[in-house]
Design a protein around this motif. Structure first.
Motif, PDB file in Angstrom:
ATOM      1  N   SER A 264       0.827  -1.203   0.000  1.00 20.84           N
ATOM      2  CA  SER A 264       0.000   0.000   0.000  1.00 20.84           C
ATOM      3  C   SER A 264       0.868   1.262   0.000  1.00 20.84           C
ATOM      4  CB  SER A 264      -0.922  -0.011   1.212  1.00 20.84           C
ATOM      5  OG  SER A 264      -1.694   1.157   1.267  1.00 20.84           O
TER       6      SER A 264
ATOM      7  N   ARG B 142       4.117   9.376 -10.077  1.00 20.22           N
ATOM      8  CA  ARG B 142       3.483   9.493 -11.390  1.00 20.22           C
ATOM      9  C   ARG B 142       2.895  10.896 -11.576  1.00 20.22           C
ATOM     10  NH1 ARG B 142      -0.762   4.949 -12.467  1.00 20.22           N
ATOM     11  NH2 ARG B 142       1.186   3.743 -12.389  1.00 20.22           N
ATOM     12  N   GLU B 143       2.268  11.420 -10.527  1.00 16.48           N
ATOM     13  CA  GLU B 143       1.724  12.781 -10.604  1.00 16.48           C
ATOM     14  C   GLU B 143       2.836  13.812 -10.788  1.00 16.48           C
ATOM     15  OE1 GLU B 143      -0.992  15.807  -7.839  1.00 16.48           O
ATOM     16  OE2 GLU B 143      -0.556  13.752  -7.194  1.00 16.48           O
ATOM     17  N   THR B 144       3.928  13.612 -10.037  1.00 19.01           N
ATOM     18  CA  THR B 144       5.073  14.527 -10.186  1.00 19.01           C
ATOM     19  C   THR B 144       5.653  14.441 -11.586  1.00 19.01           C
ATOM     20  OG1 THR B 144       5.571  14.235  -7.831  1.00 19.01           O
ATOM     21  CG2 THR B 144       7.307  15.171  -9.213  1.00 19.01           C
TER      22      THR B 144
ATOM     23  N   GLN C 232       3.962   1.523  -1.111  1.00 18.07           N
ATOM     24  CA  GLN C 232       4.642   1.627  -2.402  1.00 18.07           C
ATOM     25  C   GLN C 232       3.701   2.127  -3.499  1.00 18.07           C
ATOM     26  OE1 GLN C 232       7.872   1.305  -3.051  1.00 18.07           O
ATOM     27  NE2 GLN C 232       8.245   0.951  -0.871  1.00 18.07           N
ATOM     28  N   GLU C 233       2.428   1.669  -3.459  1.00 19.39           N
ATOM     29  CA  GLU C 233       1.459   2.153  -4.448  1.00 19.39           C
ATOM     30  C   GLU C 233       1.200   3.651  -4.280  1.00 19.39           C
ATOM     31  OE1 GLU C 233      -1.923  -0.295  -3.927  1.00 19.39           O
ATOM     32  OE2 GLU C 233      -1.168  -1.936  -5.209  1.00 19.39           O
ATOM     33  N   ALA C 234       1.083   4.108  -3.011  1.00 18.64           N
ATOM     34  CA  ALA C 234       0.883   5.546  -2.779  1.00 18.64           C
ATOM     35  C   ALA C 234       2.091   6.342  -3.262  1.00 18.64           C
ATOM     36  CB  ALA C 234       0.636   5.797  -1.289  1.00 18.64           C
ATOM     37  N   LYS C 235       3.276   5.810  -2.992  1.00 22.82           N
ATOM     38  CA  LYS C 235       4.488   6.481  -3.449  1.00 22.82           C
ATOM     39  C   LYS C 235       4.565   6.503  -4.971  1.00 22.82           C
ATOM     40  CE  LYS C 235       9.494   6.446  -2.761  1.00 22.82           C
ATOM     41  NZ  LYS C 235      10.628   5.745  -2.097  1.00 22.82           N
ATOM     42  N   ARG C 236       4.150   5.387  -5.611  1.00 26.27           N
ATOM     43  CA  ARG C 236       4.154   5.321  -7.070  1.00 26.27           C
ATOM     44  C   ARG C 236       3.185   6.326  -7.671  1.00 26.27           C
ATOM     45  NH1 ARG C 236       1.073   0.358  -9.284  1.00 26.27           N
ATOM     46  NH2 ARG C 236      -0.533   1.742  -8.446  1.00 26.27           N
ATOM     47  N   ASP C 237       1.979   6.447  -7.073  1.00 25.77           N
ATOM     48  CA  ASP C 237       1.010   7.427  -7.576  1.00 25.77           C
ATOM     49  C   ASP C 237       1.538   8.850  -7.440  1.00 25.77           C
ATOM     50  OD1 ASP C 237      -0.640   5.297  -8.098  1.00 25.77           O
ATOM     51  OD2 ASP C 237      -1.798   5.503  -6.246  1.00 25.77           O
ATOM     52  N   LYS C 238       2.208   9.117  -6.311  1.00 21.79           N
ATOM     53  CA  LYS C 238       2.771  10.451  -6.116  1.00 21.79           C
ATOM     54  C   LYS C 238       3.864  10.731  -7.148  1.00 21.79           C
ATOM     55  CE  LYS C 238       3.271  14.309  -3.869  1.00 21.79           C
ATOM     56  NZ  LYS C 238       2.199  15.345  -3.850  1.00 21.79           N
TER      57      LYS C 238
ATOM     58  N   GLU D   4       4.050  13.660 -14.366  1.00 22.32           N
ATOM     59  CA  GLU D   4       3.150  14.340 -15.299  1.00 22.32           C
ATOM     60  C   GLU D   4       3.322  15.859 -15.237  1.00 22.32           C
ATOM     61  OE1 GLU D   4      -0.718  12.980 -14.306  1.00 22.32           O
ATOM     62  OE2 GLU D   4      -0.455  10.967 -15.165  1.00 22.32           O
TER      63      GLU D   4
END
Length: 266
Positions: free
Chosen positions: A104, A114-116, A106-112, A118
């Motif tokens: 969980s 990914r947003e950065t 790692q997924e939150a870190k990955r989403d962050k 973009e």
């Protein structure tokens, strides 16, 4: 609370024989722990004033105990396969829960990230567009600069001079119309008010208008800037001269009151 429930549930799932063996093993381990604790208490030296020596002795004892534990082969606490299976299940469930938490995070870190990413890509695209626009502008300026020649510069200067002359003529026409409307010729004013004021004195027919006076003053300043003064004669109507002097449009000569010039406007 969850661990207590999990332990109670695990104990309920064991058979009576496995539960009895596990309880006996726990009692043996607890008894051995009490024995070791009593031996440690009995073997503890009395309090001495030399704290440095006491610290060195504790360090040596800890080091010896560490070496002893390193030589000991790990053994199973219980040999019952049912107990081992249940213990393995609990460890696996605990490990799965921990792995789920790690996943969980790692997924939150990955989403962050990914947003950065973009946002950085968008910013980079904007900078690229700005750089391309700047390059196009520089190339266009260089091409325009290369096309310019002395002839084109001369023609452009002539056109600007012509526009300035036309603009000056329009200004002079506007000034003449304004003065003609608000400051009429003295002859006209005299003819319209002659009967009302009973004026018997006749005005000189050679009087010039205020527009002509201003034009004389401006031409004098432009043509002979070293001698900008104009001599006042009988063609200058005194009220016009007084008005120009009163409102700071013209000034008298310091030595000759019959000479005036246009005020220097900064």
């Amino acid at each position: 609370m969850a661990e207590v429930k999990s332990g109670g549930q695990a104990a309920a799932e064991l058979s009576e024989a496995a539960l009895s063996e596990l309880m006996d093993l726990c009692e043996d381990q607890f008894a051995q722990l009490e024995k070791l604790q009593n031996e440690i208490i009995l073997c503890e030296p009395d309090f001495c004033e030399n704290t440095r020596e006491q610290a060195v002795n504790r360090l040596m004892a800890t080091d010896a105990e560490l070496k002893q534990w390193l030589t000991v082969e790990p053994t199973l606490l219980a040999s019952n396969s049912e107990v081992l299976l249940q213990t393995g299940k609990e460890e696996m469930l605990k490990l799965c829960s921990e792995l789920e938490m790690v996943l969980s995070c790692q997924e939150a870190k990955r989403d962050k990230l990914r947003e950065t990413k973009e946002l950085e890509q968008k910013w980079l695209e904007e900078k690229k567009q700005a750089l391309l626009a700047a390059k196009d502008h520089v190339e266009r300026l260089q091409m325009e600069k290369g096309k310019l020649s002395e002839h084109s510069v001369l023609q452009d200067t002539k056109a600007k001079i012509q526009k300035t002359k036309v603009y000056q003529e329009r200004l002079m026409e506007s000034l003449g119309d304004l003065l003609e409307k608000h400051v009429p010729l003295p002859q006209d004013e005299y003819s319209t008010n002659k009967k009302k004021k009973n004026i018997t004195q006749e005005l000189d027919e050679d009087l010039i208008s205020l527009n002509e006076i201003l034009e004389l003053l401006m031409n004098k300043v432009l043509n002979t800037p070293h001698d900008p003064y104009v001599t006042i004669d009988n063609t200058f109507w005194p009220p016009y001269i007084e008005m120009l002097l009163r409102y700071g449009i013209a000034v008298r000569h310091q030595e000759n009151n019959f000479k005036i010039r246009l005020e220097t406007f900064c």
